[in-house]
Design a protein around this motif. Structure first.
Motif, short mmCIF file in Angstrom:
data_model
loop_
_atom_site.label_atom_id
_atom_site.label_comp_id
_atom_site.label_asym_id
_atom_site.label_seq_id
_atom_site.Cartn_x
_atom_site.Cartn_y
_atom_site.Cartn_z
N GLU A 176 21.96 -60.02 13.67
CA GLU A 176 23.42 -60.04 13.76
C GLU A 176 24.04 -60.01 12.37
OE1 GLU A 176 26.97 -62.66 15.74
OE2 GLU A 176 25.06 -62.51 16.78
N SER A 177 23.43 -60.70 11.45
CA SER A 177 23.93 -60.72 10.07
C SER A 177 23.95 -59.31 9.49
CB SER A 177 23.07 -61.64 9.22
OG SER A 177 23.47 -61.60 7.88
N VAL A 178 22.87 -58.57 9.72
CA VAL A 178 22.79 -57.19 9.22
C VAL A 178 23.82 -56.32 9.92
CG1 VAL A 178 21.34 -55.12 9.15
CG2 VAL A 178 20.39 -57.33 8.48
N LEU A 179 23.96 -56.48 11.24
CA LEU A 179 24.90 -55.65 11.99
C LEU A 179 26.35 -55.90 11.58
CD1 LEU A 179 23.36 -55.78 15.56
CD2 LEU A 179 23.31 -53.87 13.95
N ARG A 180 26.68 -57.12 11.24
CA ARG A 180 28.06 -57.42 10.82
C ARG A 180 28.38 -56.76 9.49
NH1 ARG A 180 30.85 -60.94 13.74
NH2 ARG A 180 29.73 -62.23 15.22
N GLY A 181 27.41 -56.63 8.62
CA GLY A 181 27.57 -55.87 7.39
C GLY A 181 28.32 -56.55 6.26
N GLY A 182 28.86 -57.72 6.47
CA GLY A 182 29.64 -58.38 5.42
C GLY A 182 28.84 -58.64 4.16
N GLN A 183 27.62 -59.09 4.33
CA GLN A 183 26.77 -59.38 3.18
C GLN A 183 26.46 -58.09 2.42
OE1 GLN A 183 23.03 -61.23 4.21
NE2 GLN A 183 22.79 -62.11 2.18
N PHE A 184 26.22 -57.00 3.14
CA PHE A 184 25.95 -55.72 2.49
C PHE A 184 27.17 -55.24 1.72
CE2 PHE A 184 25.74 -51.06 2.46
CZ PHE A 184 24.57 -50.90 1.73
N LYS A 185 28.36 -55.37 2.31
CA LYS A 185 29.58 -54.96 1.61
C LYS A 185 29.77 -55.75 0.33
CE LYS A 185 32.08 -53.17 5.55
NZ LYS A 185 33.20 -53.30 6.46
N LYS A 186 29.50 -57.06 0.38
CA LYS A 186 29.59 -57.88 -0.83
C LYS A 186 28.59 -57.42 -1.87
CE LYS A 186 31.19 -62.15 1.34
NZ LYS A 186 30.81 -63.52 1.67
N LEU A 187 27.38 -57.10 -1.42
CA LEU A 187 26.34 -56.64 -2.34
C LEU A 187 26.74 -55.32 -2.99
CD1 LEU A 187 23.50 -57.10 -3.51
CD2 LEU A 187 22.62 -55.79 -1.57
N VAL A 188 27.25 -54.39 -2.20
CA VAL A 188 27.70 -53.10 -2.74
C VAL A 188 28.79 -53.35 -3.79
CG1 VAL A 188 28.92 -50.95 -2.20
CG2 VAL A 188 27.05 -51.73 -0.74
N GLU A 242 22.61 -45.92 18.50
CA GLU A 242 22.80 -45.14 19.72
C GLU A 242 23.39 -46.02 20.83
OE1 GLU A 242 19.01 -43.47 20.75
OE2 GLU A 242 19.09 -41.99 19.14
N ASN A 243 22.83 -47.21 21.01
CA ASN A 243 23.31 -48.12 22.05
C ASN A 243 24.77 -48.52 21.80
OD1 ASN A 243 20.80 -48.04 23.28
ND2 ASN A 243 20.14 -50.02 22.46
N MET A 244 25.10 -48.82 20.54
CA MET A 244 26.47 -49.21 20.23
C MET A 244 27.43 -48.06 20.47
SD MET A 244 26.23 -51.90 17.01
CE MET A 244 25.56 -50.73 15.85
N ASN A 245 27.04 -46.85 20.04
CA ASN A 245 27.90 -45.68 20.27
C ASN A 245 28.09 -45.42 21.76
OD1 ASN A 245 28.46 -45.11 17.59
ND2 ASN A 245 26.65 -43.81 17.37
N MET A 247 28.07 -47.66 24.12
CA MET A 247 28.98 -48.69 24.61
C MET A 247 30.43 -48.38 24.20
SD MET A 247 26.67 -52.07 23.88
CE MET A 247 27.88 -53.24 24.47
N LEU A 248 30.62 -47.90 22.98
CA LEU A 248 31.96 -47.56 22.52
C LEU A 248 32.53 -46.39 23.29
CD1 LEU A 248 31.49 -48.02 18.68
CD2 LEU A 248 32.95 -49.38 20.17
N ASN A 249 31.68 -45.43 23.65
CA ASN A 249 32.14 -44.26 24.39
C ASN A 249 32.43 -44.57 25.86
OD1 ASN A 249 32.03 -42.56 22.18
ND2 ASN A 249 29.89 -42.04 22.53
N GLU A 250 31.95 -45.69 26.36
CA GLU A 250 32.23 -46.10 27.74
C GLU A 250 33.68 -46.52 27.91
OE1 GLU A 250 29.44 -49.22 28.55
OE2 GLU A 250 27.75 -47.84 28.73
N GLN A 251 34.29 -46.96 26.85
CA GLN A 251 35.66 -47.50 26.94
C GLN A 251 36.70 -46.43 26.95
OE1 GLN A 251 35.81 -50.28 23.72
NE2 GLN A 251 34.42 -51.67 24.72
#
Length: 171
Positions: free
Chosen positions: A31-43, A162-165, A167-171
């Motif tokens: 979940e930490s990786v998926l949220r991406g906040g730590q990666f954005k800070k690192l970048v 793929e799974n997230m996309n 789910m997003l396309n279902e809406q």
């Protein structure tokens, strides 16, 4: 059961359901990786020298980096998809980069509705420095991870996207 959380020990048995849920999320590296906040800070941290040197925003640097790697996938839609940002943010950043002389726009010859963004010669130094910093950061992120585990991680990451996309396309 005690678990170290933010440098402090927490008794999970005494925690409320909400506290238990939050502690479980903090312990979940996926979940930490998926949220991406730590990666954005690192970048932000790793590219700060280049960013300050050229007076660029992080999004502008990421756009330049993407365009140097993307080949023919260089439209606003491609950039939006890569950065997972809305067109308004991308449009403003592309406009700024164009005004600085780092990008030029070229209308697609086959379909005039599409505009391709090309990195100019003037942007060569900033792109090289950004790519070097990005590659150094990427090497450090995956340091000491065997190639076969990286391969599995890539496969899993593709399936998660793929799974997230889906789910997003279902809406």
């Amino acid at each position: 059961m005690e678990k170290r959380q933010n440098g402090q020990f927490v008794n999970r048995d005494a925690a409320s359901p909400f506290e238990k849920k939050m502690a479980a999320q903090l312990d979940n590296p996926i979940e930490s990786v998926l949220r991406g906040g730590q990666f954005k800070k690192l970048v932000e941290n790793q590219l700060s020298g280049v960013k300050e040197k050229y007076g660029l925003k992080r999004i502008e640097m990421e756009i330049l980096y993407f365009l140097t790697q993307s080949g023919m996938h260089n439209t606003a839609k491609d950039i939006c998809r890569y950065l997972n940002m809305n067109k308004g943010h991308i449009s403003q950043a592309v406009e700024n980069l164009s005004e600085m002389g780092y990008l030029c726009a070229s209308t697609d010859k086959a379909d005039r509705r599409y505009v391709h963004y090309i990195v100019t010669e003037r942007a060569k130094a900033v792109c090289e420095e950004t790519t070097q910093a990005w590659n150094k950061m990427s090497r450090r992120i995956i340091a000491d991870i065997p190639e076969e585990k990286l391969y599995v991680f890539r496969e899993v990451a593709v399936k998660i996207v793929e799974n997230m996309n889906e789910m997003l396309n279902e809406q």
